[in-house]
Design a protein around this motif. Structure first.
Motif, PDB file in Angstrom:
ATOM      1  N   UNK A   1      13.263  31.821  83.701  1.00  0.00           N
ATOM      2  CA  UNK A   1      11.839  31.598  83.500  1.00  0.00           C
ATOM      3  C   UNK A   1      11.017  32.000  84.713  1.00  0.00           C
ATOM      4  N   UNK A   2      11.626  32.053  85.878  1.00  0.00           N
ATOM      5  CA  UNK A   2      10.982  32.522  87.099  1.00  0.00           C
ATOM      6  C   UNK A   2      11.938  33.466  87.813  1.00  0.00           C
ATOM      7  N   UNK A   3      11.392  34.233  88.757  1.00  0.00           N
ATOM      8  CA  UNK A   3      12.213  35.169  89.521  1.00  0.00           C
ATOM      9  C   UNK A   3      12.664  34.595  90.857  1.00  0.00           C
ATOM     10  N   UNK A   4      11.850  33.714  91.430  1.00  0.00           N
ATOM     11  CA  UNK A   4      12.180  33.109  92.721  1.00  0.00           C
ATOM     12  C   UNK A   4      11.359  31.836  92.869  1.00  0.00           C
ATOM     13  N   UNK A   5      11.728  31.019  93.855  1.00  0.00           N
ATOM     14  CA  UNK A   5      11.004  29.785  94.102  1.00  0.00           C
ATOM     15  C   UNK A   5      10.917  29.495  95.592  1.00  0.00           C
ATOM     16  N   UNK A   6      10.001  28.636  95.961  1.00  0.00           N
ATOM     17  CA  UNK A   6       9.901  28.147  97.331  1.00  0.00           C
ATOM     18  C   UNK A   6      10.068  26.634  97.267  1.00  0.00           C
ATOM     19  N   UNK A   7      11.094  26.122  97.959  1.00  0.00           N
ATOM     20  CA  UNK A   7      11.445  24.720  97.850  1.00  0.00           C
ATOM     21  C   UNK A   7      12.158  24.261  99.109  1.00  0.00           C
ATOM     22  N   UNK A   8      12.537  22.980  99.137  1.00  0.00           N
ATOM     23  CA  UNK A   8      13.316  22.462 100.256  1.00  0.00           C
ATOM     24  C   UNK A   8      14.741  22.996 100.192  1.00  0.00           C
ATOM     25  N   UNK A   9      15.313  23.273 101.361  1.00  0.00           N
ATOM     26  CA  UNK A   9      16.661  23.847 101.415  1.00  0.00           C
ATOM     27  C   UNK A   9      17.728  22.858 101.862  1.00  0.00           C
ATOM     28  N   UNK A  10      17.323  21.765 102.539  1.00  0.00           N
ATOM     29  CA  UNK A  10      18.339  20.967 103.230  1.00  0.00           C
ATOM     30  C   UNK A  10      18.366  19.496 102.854  1.00  0.00           C
ATOM     31  N   UNK A  11      17.711  19.115 101.766  1.00  0.00           N
ATOM     32  CA  UNK A  11      17.650  17.681 101.471  1.00  0.00           C
ATOM     33  C   UNK A  11      18.419  17.297 100.212  1.00  0.00           C
ATOM     34  N   UNK A  12      18.416  18.165  99.199  1.00  0.00           N
ATOM     35  CA  UNK A  12      19.119  17.898  97.952  1.00  0.00           C
ATOM     36  C   UNK A  12      19.872  19.161  97.535  1.00  0.00           C
ATOM     37  N   UNK A  13      20.952  19.021  96.743  1.00  0.00           N
ATOM     38  CA  UNK A  13      21.775  20.187  96.394  1.00  0.00           C
ATOM     39  C   UNK A  13      20.971  21.288  95.705  1.00  0.00           C
ATOM     40  N   UNK A  14      21.250  22.525  96.090  1.00  0.00           N
ATOM     41  CA  UNK A  14      20.552  23.680  95.521  1.00  0.00           C
ATOM     42  C   UNK A  14      21.345  24.362  94.419  1.00  0.00           C
ATOM     43  N   UNK A  15      22.662  24.208  94.428  1.00  0.00           N
ATOM     44  CA  UNK A  15      23.470  24.937  93.468  1.00  0.00           C
ATOM     45  C   UNK A  15      23.687  26.372  93.914  1.00  0.00           C
ATOM     46  N   UNK A  16      23.962  27.238  92.955  1.00  0.00           N
ATOM     47  CA  UNK A  16      24.325  28.624  93.243  1.00  0.00           C
ATOM     48  C   UNK A  16      23.071  29.498  93.332  1.00  0.00           C
ATOM     49  N   UNK A  17      22.461  29.522  94.505  1.00  0.00           N
ATOM     50  CA  UNK A  17      21.299  30.362  94.756  1.00  0.00           C
ATOM     51  C   UNK A  17      21.459  31.005  96.126  1.00  0.00           C
ATOM     52  N   UNK A  18      20.701  32.079  96.358  1.00  0.00           N
ATOM     53  CA  UNK A  18      20.574  32.642  97.696  1.00  0.00           C
ATOM     54  C   UNK A  18      19.295  32.055  98.281  1.00  0.00           C
ATOM     55  N   UNK A  19      19.341  31.634  99.550  1.00  0.00           N
ATOM     56  CA  UNK A  19      18.187  30.973 100.151  1.00  0.00           C
ATOM     57  C   UNK A  19      17.834  31.603 101.491  1.00  0.00           C
TER      58      UNK A  19
END
Length: 294
Positions: A138-156
Motif C-alpha cells: 500500500x506504500x513504497x516506504x515509511x519514516x518511523x522509529x528504528x530502535x524501540x519496537x520490532x521492525x520485521x523484515x525491512x531495510x532501514x
C-alpha cells in the motif's frame, strides 16, 4: 497469473470479497472466479469457504507469502524497464509517523530536485500501520522509529535522533526553566498523542521509569492539534525537540529539554527488504543515506 496473485493479495488485505473487488476495479464475481482459478492452478484451497470471507487456509497463508514476493518482483521488473526507457519517473507513496512529518521536506525536496519527474504522496500513519502497509504494497516506504519496537523484515536507513522537550506556553508552570526532569511532569496537565502512536508509548515508558503515570487530559493523533492546545496555556505537552518550531507556532510557546535522564530514539526510512528494489525506492534509499550523513 500475476493479476490473479494481485487479486488474492487484495482479498487477504481487505478480508472481504466486495471491498477487494472494488479496490481491484473488477466485479465481485470476476474476483471470485479469479481466486477459484488460482486454486485450481495450484491444486489447493486458499480461502475458507462460507457465506462470507472467513480467512485463509494454511495453504493460503503460504501462497500469500509467495504472492507478495512474486508480485513485488514483477512490479520491480516493470519499473526498472520503464526507467531504462524513460529515466526515473513515477510516484512514491510515503507514510510517516506524526512526529517526523516536519522533516519530510528535507528528504523529498532534494529528491525532487534530482528527479523532477517523480511525485510524492505523504500520509500520516502509526508505526504499526507503516509496517503493515509496506507488507501489503500500500506504500513504497515509511519514516518511523528504528530502535524501540520490532521492525520485521525491512531495510532501514537512520535519519536523525529524536530527543524530548516539555512544550508549554509562557507564564505556565516550569516555563521559566532551562531544563526539567521527567519526574516533574507529574504536576502538569498534559496533552499527548493517542496510545496507538509509538511516540506516546515511548513517552509513557520514560514517565513510568521516573515513577510518573501518564494520564493526559487530552489526546490526539495530530501534532498540530496538540500544539494548538498548548498555545492556549491550559495544557503542556512532551514532544520531540524542535517540533513546535518546525510547525511555525507562535513565539509564546517554549520548548524545554527534559533530563534525568536525557533520552533519544532513532527515526529513519524503512522500505521492503527486496533485492533488487524498484528504481524509485532504490533512489529514495540513496537520498536517505545522504540525508542521514548530513
Amino acid at each position: 497469473m500475476i493479476d490473479k496473485l494481485e487479486f488474492f493479495i487484495a482479498l487477504a488485505r481487505e478480508g472481504h470479497f466486495g471491498r477487494a473487488a472494488e479496490e481491484c476495479g473488477i466485479a465481485q464475481p470476476s474476483l471470485s472466479a479469479a481466486i477459484r482459478h488460482l486454486e485450481d492452478s495450484l491444486g489447493v484451497q486458499l480461502v475458507v469457504r462460507g457465506s462470507r470471507y472467513q480467512g485463509l487456509t494454511p495453504e493460503g497463508q503460504r501462497v500469500l507469502e509467495w504472492a507478495k514476493r512474486i508480485v513485488g518482483d514483477a512490479r520491480t521488473m516493470r519499473e526498472e524497464m520503464r526507467a531504462a526507457r524513460k529515466g526515473l519517473a513515477g510516484h512514491i507513496r510515503l507514510a510517516v509517523i506524526p512526529t517526523a512529518l516536519a522533516m519530510v521536506p528535507s528528504l523529498t525536496g532534494p529528491f525532487q530536485t534530482r528527479y523532477p519527474d517523480v511525485t510524492f504522496s505523504v500520509v500520516s500513519r502509526t508505526s504499526l500501520q507503516i509496517l503493515t502497509q509496506l507488507d501489503n504494497f500500500e506504500i513504497d516506504a515509511g519514516i518511523t522509529y528504528l530502535d524501540n519496537e520490532p521492525l520485521g523484515r525491512v531495510v532501514s536507513i537512520p535519519l536523525y535522533s529524536e530527543s524530548y522537550n516539555l512544550v508549554t506556553a509562557d507564564g505556565t508552570p516550569l516555563s521559566d526553566r532551562k531544563q526539567v526532569t521527567w519526574t516533574e511532569m507529574a504536576g502538569l496537565q498534559l496533552c499527548l498523542l493517542t496510545p496507538d502512536m509509538q511516540n506516546r508509548r515511548i513517552i509513557s515508558q520514560h514517565l513510568a521509569e521516573a515513577g510518573v503515570t501518564a494520564r493526559p487530559m487530552l489526546e490526539s493523533n495530530s501534532m498540530v492539534t496538540l500544539l494548538a492546545h498548548v498555545g492556549t496555556g491550559r495544557w503542556a505537552s512532551i514532544m520531540p525537540q524542535n517540533v513546535a518550531e518546525s510547525f511555525g507556532f507562535s513565539q509564546n510557546i517554549r520548548t524545554i529539554p527534559i533530563v534525568e535522564p536525557h533520552v533519544s530514539h532513532t527515526v529513519g526510512l524503512v522500505a521492503p527488504h527486496r533485492e533488487p528494489n524498484t528504481p524509485l525506492v532504490s533512489a529514495l534509499l540513496h537520498e536517505a543515506r545522504l540525508l542521514g550523513k548530513s
